[in-house]
Design an enzyme around this catalytic site. Structure first.
Site, PDB file in Angstrom:
ATOM      1  N   ASP A  10     -31.373  39.284  18.526  1.00 25.99           N
ATOM      2  CA  ASP A  10     -31.561  40.712  18.801  1.00 25.99           C
ATOM      3  C   ASP A  10     -33.048  41.002  18.676  1.00 25.99           C
ATOM      4  O   ASP A  10     -33.812  40.189  18.151  1.00 25.99           O
ATOM      5  CB  ASP A  10     -30.758  41.553  17.793  1.00 25.99           C
ATOM      6  CG  ASP A  10     -30.940  43.051  18.014  1.00 25.99           C
ATOM      7  OD1 ASP A  10     -30.972  43.479  19.186  1.00 25.99           O
ATOM      8  OD2 ASP A  10     -31.079  43.805  17.037  1.00 25.99           O
ATOM      9  N   CYS A  73     -27.666  42.307  21.655  1.00 24.57           N
ATOM     10  CA  CYS A  73     -28.654  43.324  21.981  1.00 24.57           C
ATOM     11  C   CYS A  73     -28.254  43.984  23.300  1.00 24.57           C
ATOM     12  O   CYS A  73     -28.194  43.311  24.337  1.00 24.57           O
ATOM     13  CB  CYS A  73     -30.022  42.647  22.105  1.00 24.57           C
ATOM     14  SG  CYS A  73     -31.330  43.782  22.595  1.00 24.57           S
ATOM     15  N   THR A  75     -29.885  46.084  25.002  1.00 23.21           N
ATOM     16  CA  THR A  75     -31.019  46.183  25.918  1.00 23.21           C
ATOM     17  C   THR A  75     -31.185  44.885  26.716  1.00 23.21           C
ATOM     18  O   THR A  75     -31.298  44.905  27.941  1.00 23.21           O
ATOM     19  CB  THR A  75     -32.300  46.501  25.119  1.00 23.21           C
ATOM     20  OG1 THR A  75     -32.046  47.662  24.336  1.00 23.21           O
ATOM     21  CG2 THR A  75     -33.479  46.728  26.024  1.00 23.21           C
ATOM     22  N   CYS A 185     -25.774  49.924  21.639  1.00 22.04           N
ATOM     23  CA  CYS A 185     -26.916  49.207  21.080  1.00 22.04           C
ATOM     24  C   CYS A 185     -26.416  48.672  19.741  1.00 22.04           C
ATOM     25  O   CYS A 185     -25.739  49.391  18.996  1.00 22.04           O
ATOM     26  CB  CYS A 185     -28.056  50.199  20.889  1.00 22.04           C
ATOM     27  SG  CYS A 185     -29.382  49.636  19.818  1.00 22.04           S
ATOM     28  N   HIS A 187     -27.768  48.213  17.069  1.00 21.36           N
ATOM     29  CA  HIS A 187     -28.243  48.915  15.875  1.00 21.36           C
ATOM     30  C   HIS A 187     -27.268  50.038  15.481  1.00 21.36           C
ATOM     31  O   HIS A 187     -27.193  50.411  14.323  1.00 21.36           O
ATOM     32  CB  HIS A 187     -29.617  49.542  16.128  1.00 21.36           C
ATOM     33  CG  HIS A 187     -30.764  48.584  16.015  1.00 21.36           C
ATOM     34  ND1 HIS A 187     -31.006  47.595  16.935  1.00 21.36           N
ATOM     35  CD2 HIS A 187     -31.740  48.471  15.076  1.00 21.36           C
ATOM     36  CE1 HIS A 187     -32.084  46.913  16.576  1.00 21.36           C
ATOM     37  NE2 HIS A 187     -32.552  47.424  15.447  1.00 21.36           N
TER      38      HIS A 187
HETATM   39  N1  DGL Z   1     -30.392  46.361  19.131  1.00 19.04           N
HETATM   40  C1  DGL Z   1     -30.911  46.454  20.432  1.00 19.04           C
HETATM   41  C2  DGL Z   1     -29.926  46.937  21.464  1.00 19.04           C
HETATM   42  O1  DGL Z   1     -28.799  46.640  21.322  1.00 19.04           O
HETATM   43  C3  DGL Z   1     -32.272  46.908  20.687  1.00 19.04           C
HETATM   44  C4  DGL Z   1     -32.866  48.126  20.158  1.00 19.04           C
HETATM   45  C5  DGL Z   1     -34.313  48.094  20.543  1.00 19.04           C
HETATM   46  O2  DGL Z   1     -34.954  47.107  20.248  1.00 19.04           O
HETATM   47  O3  DGL Z   1     -34.780  49.066  21.142  1.00 19.04           O
HETATM   48  O4  DGL Z   1     -30.256  47.564  22.422  1.00 19.04           O
END
Ligand code: DGL
Length: 273
Positions: A10, A73, A75, A185, A187
């Site tokens: 990630d 991730c 993104t 995401c 996070h």
């Molecule tokens: N955890 C990541 C996601 O799923 C990325 C967040 C980031 O780096 O902006 O998109």
């Protein structure tokens, strides 16, 4: 039986939501986690940069001879199409499994997606959901500030600032009467208690990390790549910058102390022992 580790990466520590699920649902597997803490966030960067970072992250994990690689991730999963297409190992991204779960979960055919700006602008979840059921209405909101809340450990459900930010971000989803929200995401599952409190009990939250782990489990099983069931899986953690409060944040996100298993790496000069 296959003893090789699973590689998970990630942009930072958000992908630990997938590791948490992996430790629970694939307990016999060894895991190598790479969090690009030196370059987080990815979600506000250009496609070209996200592609480049994803390629480097994958190349790093390939050095461990991983049997499966997971982009934990949203993104990378949404934007880095070329980097993903080049992977030789079985590969799991988060958009497809989370979209499938959301399509299954919705009762009123209205799904909301929370993601980084890059993810929402890519339209990846809209495409994946519409391919499964074109009747479903999908609303997306970019929530870039939520990544910083998680990376700074502001995830307590009583945190007034976190609550206010989330209220503002998800107001359009509530207005559109979604009954299912994809935490698009990795996070964001760390903020699930607050998101759930703000969205209400009737809204189902889809955890991308968990769904990706279920997909990985199915692939490993189907291809007879699971590890010995008597093996106690171990995880090792690599980060590209040992940020000041890394250990504390990782502790909160995973529920365990990993400071003795976390290694700082220079991506370009690394050879596994
Ligand atoms: N955890 C990541 C996601 O799923 C990325 C967040 C980031 O780096 O902006 O998109």
């Amino acid at each position: 039986m296959d003893k090789r580790p699973i590689g998970v990466f990630d942009s930072g520590l958000g992908g630990l939501s997938a590791v948490k699920a992996m430790l629970k649902y694939l307990p016999n597997e060894d895991i190598v986690y790479f969090g690009d803490t030196g370059r987080v966030p990815y979600g506000t960067r250009s496609e070209k940069t996200i592609e480049l970072y994803a390629k480097e992250d994958i190349a790093f994990l390939e050095k461990f001879g991983c049997k499966l690689i997971m982009a934990a991730c949203g993104t990378v999963s949404s934007v880095a199409k070329n980097a993903i297409a080049d992977v030789k190992e079985p590969f799991v991204e988060v958009v497809t499994p989370a979209s499938k779960a959301a399509v299954k979960a919705t009762r009123n055919n209205k799904i909301g997606v929370m993601g980084t700006s890059a993810t929402i602008n890519s339209g990846s979840y809209v495409k994946a959901i519409k391919a499964l059921n074109p009747e479903i209405a999908v609303s997306g909101v970019s929530c870039p500030m939520l990544v910083s809340l998680v990376e700074n450990d502001w995830i307590d459900s009583d945190d007034k600032i976190a609550v206010e930010i989330i209220k503002r971000y998800i107001a359009p989803l509530i207005e559109n009467e979604v009954d299912t929200i994809i935490l698009g995401c990795t996070h964001f599952p760390h903020l699930a208690p607050i998101i759930s409190k703000v969205a209400g009990d009737n809204v189902t939250l889809i955890d991308t990390g968990y769904e990706a782990v279920m997909e990985a489990k199915a692939i490993l099983k189907k291809n007879e790549l699971l590890n010995d069931p008597s093996h106690n899986g171990e995880a090792s953690y690599y980060i590209s910058d040992k940020t000041q409060n890394f250990s504390d944040i990782a502790h909160t996100l995973l529920g365990m102390d990993i400071s003795d298993r976390a290694n700082f790496v220079d991506l370009n000069n690394f050879k596994p022992v």
